[in-house]
Design an enzyme around this catalytic site. Structure first.
Site, PDB file in Angstrom:
ATOM      1  N   SER A  53       0.871  -1.184   0.000  1.00  0.00           N
ATOM      2  CA  SER A  53       0.000   0.000   0.000  1.00  0.00           C
ATOM      3  C   SER A  53       0.901   1.225   0.000  1.00  0.00           C
ATOM      4  O   SER A  53       2.074   1.116   0.394  1.00  0.00           O
ATOM      5  CB  SER A  53      -0.842  -0.016   1.273  1.00  0.00           C
ATOM      6  OG  SER A  53      -1.458   1.226   1.474  1.00  0.00           O
ATOM      7  N   TYR A  76      -1.835  -0.476  10.317  1.00  0.00           N
ATOM      8  CA  TYR A  76      -1.819  -0.851   8.893  1.00  0.00           C
ATOM      9  C   TYR A  76      -0.447  -0.480   8.324  1.00  0.00           C
ATOM     10  O   TYR A  76       0.207  -1.292   7.668  1.00  0.00           O
ATOM     11  CB  TYR A  76      -2.947  -0.102   8.182  1.00  0.00           C
ATOM     12  CG  TYR A  76      -3.161  -0.467   6.731  1.00  0.00           C
ATOM     13  CD1 TYR A  76      -3.473  -1.759   6.343  1.00  0.00           C
ATOM     14  CD2 TYR A  76      -3.072   0.507   5.728  1.00  0.00           C
ATOM     15  CE1 TYR A  76      -3.695  -2.080   5.016  1.00  0.00           C
ATOM     16  CE2 TYR A  76      -3.298   0.191   4.405  1.00  0.00           C
ATOM     17  CZ  TYR A  76      -3.611  -1.103   4.045  1.00  0.00           C
ATOM     18  OH  TYR A  76      -3.830  -1.414   2.720  1.00  0.00           O
TER      19      TYR A  76
HETATM   20  N1  LIG Z   1      -8.430  -1.059  -2.010  1.00  0.00           N
HETATM   21  C1  LIG Z   1      -7.489  -0.206  -1.735  1.00  0.00           C
HETATM   22  O1  LIG Z   1      -7.663   1.015  -1.870  1.00  0.00           O
HETATM   23  C2  LIG Z   1      -6.145  -0.695  -1.252  1.00  0.00           C
HETATM   24  C3  LIG Z   1      -5.146   0.262  -1.058  1.00  0.00           C
HETATM   25  C4  LIG Z   1      -3.911  -0.146  -0.615  1.00  0.00           C
HETATM   26  C5  LIG Z   1      -3.665  -1.491  -0.388  1.00  0.00           C
HETATM   27  N2  LIG Z   1      -4.638  -2.418  -0.575  1.00  0.00           N
HETATM   28  C6  LIG Z   1      -4.331  -3.824  -0.265  1.00  0.00           C
HETATM   29  O2  LIG Z   1      -4.916  -4.684  -1.209  1.00  0.00           O
HETATM   30  C7  LIG Z   1      -5.151  -5.955  -0.607  1.00  0.00           C
HETATM   31  C8  LIG Z   1      -6.553  -6.424  -0.978  1.00  0.00           C
HETATM   32  O3  LIG Z   1      -7.512  -5.548  -0.419  1.00  0.00           O
HETATM   33  P1  LIG Z   1      -8.873  -5.176  -1.156  1.00  0.00           P
HETATM   34  O4  LIG Z   1      -8.813  -3.754  -1.450  1.00  0.00           O
HETATM   35  O5  LIG Z   1      -9.150  -6.127  -2.238  1.00  0.00           O
HETATM   36  O6  LIG Z   1      -9.883  -5.353   0.078  1.00  0.00           O
HETATM   37  P2  LIG Z   1     -11.154  -6.319   0.302  1.00  0.00           P
HETATM   38  O7  LIG Z   1     -12.108  -6.183  -0.812  1.00  0.00           O
HETATM   39  O8  LIG Z   1     -11.609  -6.013   1.679  1.00  0.00           O
HETATM   40  O9  LIG Z   1     -10.520  -7.783   0.272  1.00  0.00           O
HETATM   41  C9  LIG Z   1      -9.724  -8.251   1.319  1.00  0.00           C
HETATM   42  C10 LIG Z   1      -9.455  -9.735   1.147  1.00  0.00           C
HETATM   43  O10 LIG Z   1      -8.593 -10.161   2.195  1.00  0.00           O
HETATM   44  C11 LIG Z   1      -9.172 -11.299   2.827  1.00  0.00           C
HETATM   45  N3  LIG Z   1      -8.892 -11.330   4.244  1.00  0.00           N
HETATM   46  C12 LIG Z   1      -9.086 -10.332   5.158  1.00  0.00           C
HETATM   47  N4  LIG Z   1      -8.796 -10.786   6.391  1.00  0.00           N
HETATM   48  C13 LIG Z   1      -8.425 -12.083   6.256  1.00  0.00           C
HETATM   49  C14 LIG Z   1      -8.050 -13.097   7.173  1.00  0.00           C
HETATM   50  N5  LIG Z   1      -7.984 -12.902   8.504  1.00  0.00           N
HETATM   51  N6  LIG Z   1      -7.751 -14.325   6.682  1.00  0.00           N
HETATM   52  C15 LIG Z   1      -7.825 -14.577   5.358  1.00  0.00           C
HETATM   53  N7  LIG Z   1      -8.173 -13.659   4.442  1.00  0.00           N
HETATM   54  C16 LIG Z   1      -8.480 -12.430   4.890  1.00  0.00           C
HETATM   55  C17 LIG Z   1     -10.679 -11.181   2.595  1.00  0.00           C
HETATM   56  O11 LIG Z   1     -11.277 -12.476   2.583  1.00  0.00           O
HETATM   57  P3  LIG Z   1     -12.202 -13.106   3.747  1.00  0.00           P
HETATM   58  O12 LIG Z   1     -12.915 -11.969   4.413  1.00  0.00           O
HETATM   59  O13 LIG Z   1     -13.095 -14.047   3.013  1.00  0.00           O
HETATM   60  O14 LIG Z   1     -11.268 -13.819   4.655  1.00  0.00           O
HETATM   61  C18 LIG Z   1     -10.722 -10.569   1.207  1.00  0.00           C
HETATM   62  O15 LIG Z   1     -10.682 -11.567   0.230  1.00  0.00           O
HETATM   63  C19 LIG Z   1      -4.933  -5.761   0.904  1.00  0.00           C
HETATM   64  O16 LIG Z   1      -3.688  -6.277   1.257  1.00  0.00           O
HETATM   65  C20 LIG Z   1      -4.936  -4.258   1.066  1.00  0.00           C
HETATM   66  O17 LIG Z   1      -4.146  -3.844   2.150  1.00  0.00           O
HETATM   67  C21 LIG Z   1      -5.886  -2.037  -1.009  1.00  0.00           C
END
Ligand SMILES: NC(=O)c1ccc[n+]([C@@H]2O[C@H](COP(=O)([O-])OP(=O)(O)OC[C@H]3O[C@@H](n4cnc5c(N)ncnc54)[C@H](OP(=O)(O)O)[C@@H]3O)[C@@H](O)[C@H]2O)c1
Length: 307
Positions: free
Chosen positions: A171, A184
Site C-alpha cells: 500500500s 496498517y
Molecule cells: N483497495 C485499496 O484502496 C487498497 C489500497 C492499498 C492497499 N490495498 C491492499 O490490497 C489488498 C486487498 O484488499 P482489497 O482492497 O481487495 O480489500 P477487500 O475487498 O476487503 O478484500 C480483502 C481480502 O482479504 C481477505 N482477508 C481479510 N482478512 C483475512 C483473514 N484474517 N484471513 C484470510 N483472508 C483475509 C478477505 O477475505 P475473507 O474476508 O473471506 O477472509 C478478502 O478476500 C490488501 O492487502 C490491502 O491492504 C488495497
C-alpha cells in the site's frame, strides 16, 4: 566548461531514452500466464477476486484462491471464465502458525509458480483508541502470515527451478505514514522491508519479488477495515475508496507488473507517485504531508460514519 555541458546533456539523454523505453515496453506489454500455477490470498473480494478472474483469462493453468469465506470463494470460482482451473483453500491469515502448517502441507502436492500475498485489512481509527489485540491482529494478518506463506513455498520454488515469483500487495501506507492507519502502516512497512531484503537473497535462484503499492482502489477495503475494537469493522465505503481507481484498472496494472517482473509498481493517480517520491527524499515533506493527511483523514472518517 563545454565538456561539462556536453557530459550533462549526454547523461540526461541516456536517462530520457531509458525512461521512454521503459514506458513504451510497459504500454505494449500483453501479459500472459499460460502454464502458471498461481496462489492468491484474499481471493474472495476486491483486488484478489479481480486478479483471479484476470489471470485465468490470461491463460493461468491453475489458480488457488485463499480466504476465510468459502461461500464467497465459491462465487468467485463460478464467475471465472474457466472455473475448473480454480481451487479453493480456506485460510485464516490472522493465525500465522496455522497458515504455515497449511501452506507447507499444500506445497508438498501443489508447487506454486506465483505467490500473491494480497489478503488483508486496513484500519480506520487513531492509535490511542486501539486495543492491543487489534494491533496484534493487524500484524498477523497483513504481515506474519504472508511471511509464513513465503517460508512454506520458497523451498519448492527453489527446487522446481521454474523462476518463481513472490508478489506482495502492500500500500502507499507502506511507503508513507498515513494517520488513522498506524497498525496498517506498521504491517505494510514491515512487509516492505522483508520483501526488499528477500529480493536480493532469492535473485540467485531466478526468483523475483514484486511489491505493489496501491493508493485508493474501489473495493470493500474501508468496509472491512478494523476499528480500534477487536472484531469490529468500519462498515462504510469512505470517500477516498469510493472515488478511487476501478478495481479492473488496478488489476490490469498489477498483472502487467507481475508479468514483467517489475520490482515495484504504484497503482494510483500520478499525484501519489510524486508525493511518495518527495516524501521519501525529505522528512519535512513527509511530516507536512502527514499533518495534512491527518486532518483530511479525520474528516473523511467522520463523513463516512455519518452516512
Ligand atoms: N483497495 C485499496 O484502496 C487498497 C489500497 C492499498 C492497499 N490495498 C491492499 O490490497 C489488498 C486487498 O484488499 P482489497 O482492497 O481487495 O480489500 P477487500 O475487498 O476487503 O478484500 C480483502 C481480502 O482479504 C481477505 N482477508 C481479510 N482478512 C483475512 C483473514 N484474517 N484471513 C484470510 N483472508 C483475509 C478477505 O477475505 P475473507 O474476508 O473471506 O477472509 C478478502 O478476500 C490488501 O492487502 C490491502 O491492504 C488495497
Amino acid at each position: 566548461m563545454l565538456c561539462n555541458k556536453f557530459f550533462i546533456f549526454f547523461i540526461l539523454a541516456v536517462i530520457s531514452y531509458n525512461l521512454y523505453k521503459r514506458w513504451w515496453t510497459w504500454l505494449k506489454c500483453k501479459p500472459n500466464f499460460t502454464g502458471k500455477t498461481v496462489l492468491i490470498t484474499g481471493g474472495s473480494s476486491g483486488i484478489g477476486e479481480q486478479l483471479t478472474k484476470h489471470v485465468i483469462e490470461l491463460g493461468a493453468e491453475k489458480v488457488v484462491i485463499a480466504a476465510r469465506n468459502v461461500k464467497e470463494l465459491e462465487r468467485v470460482k463460478k464467475e471465472c471464465k474457466y472455473p475448473d482451473r480454480v481451487s479453493i483453500l480456506q485460510m485464516d491469515l490472522s493465525k500465522p502458525q496455522e497458515c504455515l502448517q497449511l501452506a507447507q502441507d499444500f506445497a508438498k502436492h501443489t508447487p506454486i509458480d506465483i505467490l500473491v500475498n494480497n489478503g488483508g485489512l486496513s484500519m480506520r481509527e487513531e492509535f490511542i483508541n486501539c486495543d492491543y489485540t487489534t494491533c496484534e491482529y493487524m500484524m498477523n494478518t497483513n504481515c506474519l502470515s504472508h511471511i509464513a506463506l513465503v517460508k512454506a513455498f520458497l523451498p519448492s520454488m527453489i527446487t522446481q527451478k521454474r523462476q518463481g515469483q513472490i508478489v506482495n500487495i502492500l500500500s502507499i501506507s507502506g511507503i508513507m505514514g498515513v494517520p488513522v492507519r498506524t497498525m496498517y502502516c506498521a504491517s505494510k512497512f514491515a512487509m516492505d522491508g522483508f520483501s526488499k531484503a528477500l529480493r536480493s537473497e532469492v535473485a540467485q535462484y531466478g526468483i523475483t519479488v514484486t511489491q505493489v503499492y496501491p493508493a485508493y482502489v474501489q473495493t470493500n477495503i474501508s468496509k472491512n477495515a478494523a476499528t480500534g475494537t477487536a472484531g469490529e469493522s468500519f462498515g462504510k465505503v469512505d470517500e477516498n475508496i469510493g472515488t478511487g481507481m476501478p478495481v479492473e484498472k488496478a488489476v490490469d496494472i498489477i498483472s502487467k507488473a507481475i508479468y514483467m517482473r517489475r520490482p515495484e509498481v504504484l497503482v494510483g493517480k500520478a499525484f501519489y507517485w510524486w508525493i511518495t517520491k518527495l516524501a521519501f527524499l525529505s522528512s519535512t515533506v513527509n511530516s507536512i504531508a502527514g499533518d495534512i493527511k491527518y486532518r483530511s483523514q479525520l474528516k473523511v472518517m467522520q463523513k463516512a460514519k455519518e452516512q
